[in-house]
Design an enzyme around this catalytic site. Structure first.
Site, PDB file in Angstrom:
ATOM      1  N   ARG A  49      -8.507  -9.634   1.088  1.00 29.32           N
ATOM      2  CA  ARG A  49      -8.265  -9.196   2.464  1.00 29.32           C
ATOM      3  C   ARG A  49      -9.238  -8.098   2.866  1.00 29.32           C
ATOM      4  O   ARG A  49      -9.440  -7.145   2.111  1.00 29.32           O
ATOM      5  CB  ARG A  49      -6.819  -8.696   2.594  1.00 29.32           C
ATOM      6  CG  ARG A  49      -5.879  -9.753   3.132  1.00 29.32           C
ATOM      7  CD  ARG A  49      -4.455  -9.286   3.121  1.00 29.32           C
ATOM      8  NE  ARG A  49      -4.198  -8.067   3.886  1.00 29.32           N
ATOM      9  CZ  ARG A  49      -3.001  -7.650   4.218  1.00 29.32           C
ATOM     10  NH1 ARG A  49      -1.940  -8.362   3.870  1.00 29.32           N
ATOM     11  NH2 ARG A  49      -2.831  -6.539   4.889  1.00 29.32           N
ATOM     12  N   ARG A  76      -4.058   2.981   6.180  1.00 32.16           N
ATOM     13  CA  ARG A  76      -2.815   2.244   6.471  1.00 32.16           C
ATOM     14  C   ARG A  76      -1.595   3.039   6.011  1.00 32.16           C
ATOM     15  O   ARG A  76      -0.549   3.036   6.657  1.00 32.16           O
ATOM     16  CB  ARG A  76      -2.853   0.862   5.825  1.00 32.16           C
ATOM     17  CG  ARG A  76      -3.688  -0.128   6.661  1.00 32.16           C
ATOM     18  CD  ARG A  76      -4.162  -1.309   5.851  1.00 32.16           C
ATOM     19  NE  ARG A  76      -3.108  -2.057   5.218  1.00 32.16           N
ATOM     20  CZ  ARG A  76      -3.263  -2.828   4.127  1.00 32.16           C
ATOM     21  NH1 ARG A  76      -4.437  -2.926   3.561  1.00 32.16           N
ATOM     22  NH2 ARG A  76      -2.242  -3.473   3.617  1.00 32.16           N
ATOM     23  N   ARG A 134       6.449  -1.382  14.014  1.00 28.06           N
ATOM     24  CA  ARG A 134       5.642  -0.455  13.220  1.00 28.06           C
ATOM     25  C   ARG A 134       5.577   0.929  13.844  1.00 28.06           C
ATOM     26  O   ARG A 134       4.953   1.829  13.292  1.00 28.06           O
ATOM     27  CB  ARG A 134       4.228  -1.002  13.086  1.00 28.06           C
ATOM     28  CG  ARG A 134       3.954  -1.664  11.765  1.00 28.06           C
ATOM     29  CD  ARG A 134       2.508  -2.065  11.747  1.00 28.06           C
ATOM     30  NE  ARG A 134       1.980  -2.242  10.417  1.00 28.06           N
ATOM     31  CZ  ARG A 134       2.094  -3.347   9.698  1.00 28.06           C
ATOM     32  NH1 ARG A 134       2.772  -4.365  10.155  1.00 28.06           N
ATOM     33  NH2 ARG A 134       1.537  -3.412   8.515  1.00 28.06           N
ATOM     34  N   ARG A 174      -3.924  -7.097  -5.294  1.00 33.43           N
ATOM     35  CA  ARG A 174      -3.936  -8.110  -4.237  1.00 33.43           C
ATOM     36  C   ARG A 174      -5.350  -8.267  -3.655  1.00 33.43           C
ATOM     37  O   ARG A 174      -5.764  -9.371  -3.315  1.00 33.43           O
ATOM     38  CB  ARG A 174      -2.955  -7.695  -3.125  1.00 33.43           C
ATOM     39  CG  ARG A 174      -2.874  -8.688  -1.997  1.00 33.43           C
ATOM     40  CD  ARG A 174      -1.752  -8.348  -1.056  1.00 33.43           C
ATOM     41  NE  ARG A 174      -2.104  -7.243  -0.172  1.00 33.43           N
ATOM     42  CZ  ARG A 174      -1.263  -6.683   0.688  1.00 33.43           C
ATOM     43  NH1 ARG A 174      -0.016  -7.102   0.758  1.00 33.43           N
ATOM     44  NH2 ARG A 174      -1.643  -5.712   1.475  1.00 33.43           N
ATOM     45  N   LYS A 204       7.190  -6.574   0.787  1.00 35.91           N
ATOM     46  CA  LYS A 204       7.921  -7.211   1.901  1.00 35.91           C
ATOM     47  C   LYS A 204       7.652  -8.719   1.972  1.00 35.91           C
ATOM     48  O   LYS A 204       8.580  -9.493   2.121  1.00 35.91           O
ATOM     49  CB  LYS A 204       7.501  -6.601   3.253  1.00 35.91           C
ATOM     50  CG  LYS A 204       8.008  -5.211   3.509  1.00 35.91           C
ATOM     51  CD  LYS A 204       7.746  -4.814   4.953  1.00 35.91           C
ATOM     52  CE  LYS A 204       6.351  -5.065   5.398  1.00 35.91           C
ATOM     53  NZ  LYS A 204       5.357  -4.039   5.252  1.00 35.91           N
TER      54      LYS A 204
HETATM   55  P1  ADP Z   1       0.659  -4.551   5.303  1.00 31.50           P
HETATM   56  O1  ADP Z   1       0.361  -5.062   3.920  1.00 31.50           O
HETATM   57  O2  ADP Z   1      -0.153  -3.348   5.654  1.00 31.50           O
HETATM   58  O3  ADP Z   1       2.113  -4.392   5.559  1.00 31.50           O
HETATM   59  P2  ADP Z   1       0.426  -6.647   7.372  1.00 31.50           P
HETATM   60  O4  ADP Z   1      -0.042  -7.964   6.889  1.00 31.50           O
HETATM   61  O5  ADP Z   1       1.830  -6.532   7.802  1.00 31.50           O
HETATM   62  O6  ADP Z   1       0.030  -5.617   6.230  1.00 31.50           O
HETATM   63  O7  ADP Z   1      -0.506  -6.145   8.593  1.00 31.50           O
HETATM   64  C1  ADP Z   1      -1.907  -6.041   8.483  1.00 31.50           C
HETATM   65  C2  ADP Z   1      -2.478  -5.312   9.701  1.00 31.50           C
HETATM   66  O8  ADP Z   1      -2.144  -6.033  10.920  1.00 31.50           O
HETATM   67  C3  ADP Z   1      -1.929  -3.898   9.957  1.00 31.50           C
HETATM   68  O9  ADP Z   1      -2.581  -2.919   9.191  1.00 31.50           O
HETATM   69  C4  ADP Z   1      -2.188  -3.746  11.467  1.00 31.50           C
HETATM   70  O10 ADP Z   1      -3.537  -3.470  11.753  1.00 31.50           O
HETATM   71  C5  ADP Z   1      -1.888  -5.134  12.004  1.00 31.50           C
HETATM   72  N1  ADP Z   1      -0.457  -5.263  12.420  1.00 31.50           N
HETATM   73  C6  ADP Z   1       0.499  -6.030  11.839  1.00 31.50           C
HETATM   74  N2  ADP Z   1       1.680  -5.897  12.465  1.00 31.50           N
HETATM   75  C7  ADP Z   1       1.477  -5.013  13.485  1.00 31.50           C
HETATM   76  C8  ADP Z   1       2.286  -4.430  14.486  1.00 31.50           C
HETATM   77  N3  ADP Z   1       3.593  -4.704  14.591  1.00 31.50           N
HETATM   78  N4  ADP Z   1       1.717  -3.562  15.362  1.00 31.50           N
HETATM   79  C9  ADP Z   1       0.411  -3.256  15.295  1.00 31.50           C
HETATM   80  N5  ADP Z   1      -0.414  -3.754  14.361  1.00 31.50           N
HETATM   81  C10 ADP Z   1       0.098  -4.620  13.455  1.00 31.50           C
END
Ligand code: ADP
Length: 191
Positions: A133, A144, A88, A127, A13
């Site tokens: 991270r 996740r 989410r 990554r 994404k």
């Molecule tokens: P991913 O690679 O898992 O898509 P993101 O960078 O989008 O990672 O998000 C990392 C973390 O930030 C998620 O695992 C969650 O803990 C938190 N997070 C991000 N967006 C949301 C959201 N809309 N609602 C709740 N938690 C979120």
């Protein structure tokens, strides 16, 4: 155009969003990036969020909606946006709907990047080495994925019911996927 990007962790994404930003000249709003910035800044919210993120759980809907409202109210988001990482869960999808209805700026396109879970785990491992991270350890990644399957997958249905969902195959190289996305956006902008 107001676009919501959907896809499992590691589905690409963020990478595709960066290409779309250039192509469409719209801001990329990543809730993951917003949270990581809050964590880095050491704000109260950031500190509270970090523990949740490091377990691979979702930050509370209230906090997320506050963060998102603040970001969407900035002038650069008025002409459209690419939203990545939100909604989410179905409650977030409903909250977003309500918020955008109030602003008379409904979502135009929900784009789902569809990938194979094995491929995604490989990508995240890569990554983890590059970016370090704290939520990319195997155990947290597994959680996740579970959170995604349980809470985020129903969001796909939510947008399908609104007839604005398009599924794009996330396999192949970065540019192959981007060509598919461009095709979808072309059709959406003509409709
Ligand atoms: P991913 O690679 O898992 O898509 P993101 O960078 O989008 O990672 O998000 C990392 C973390 O930030 C998620 O695992 C969650 O803990 C938190 N997070 C991000 N967006 C949301 C959201 N809309 N609602 C709740 N938690 C979120």
């Amino acid at each position: 155009m107001r676009i919501v990007l959907l896809g499992a962790p590691g589905s690409g994404k963020g990478t595709q969003a960066a290409l779309m930003v250039e192509h469409l000249n719209l801001p990329h709003i990543s809730t993951g990036d917003l949270l990581r910035a809050a964590v880095k800044a050491g704000s109260d919210l950031g500190l509270r969020a970090k523990a949740v993120i490091d377990r691979g759980e979702l930050v509370s809907d209230d906090i997320m909606l506050g963060l998102l409202e603040e970001r969407l109210s900035r002038p650069d988001a008025l002409g459209g946006f690419i939203l990545d990482g939100y909604p989410r869960n179905v409650a977030q999808a409903e909250a977003l709907d309500e918020l955008l209805d109030r602003l008379e700026q409904p979502v135009d396109e929900a784009l789902q990047i569809d990938v194979d879970i094995e491929m995604v785990i490989e990508r995240i491992a890569k990554r983890a080495k590059q970016e370090g991270r704290s939520d990319d350890t195997e155990e947290v990644v597994r959680n996740r994925m579970k959170v995604y399957a349980d809470q985020t997958e129903p969001v796909i249905e939510f947008y399908a019911n609104k007839a604005i969902l398009t599924r794009v195959l996330g396999q192949g190289d970065i540019d192959d996927v981007f060509q598919r996305i461009k095709g979808v956006l072309q059709i959406r902008s003509e409709s």
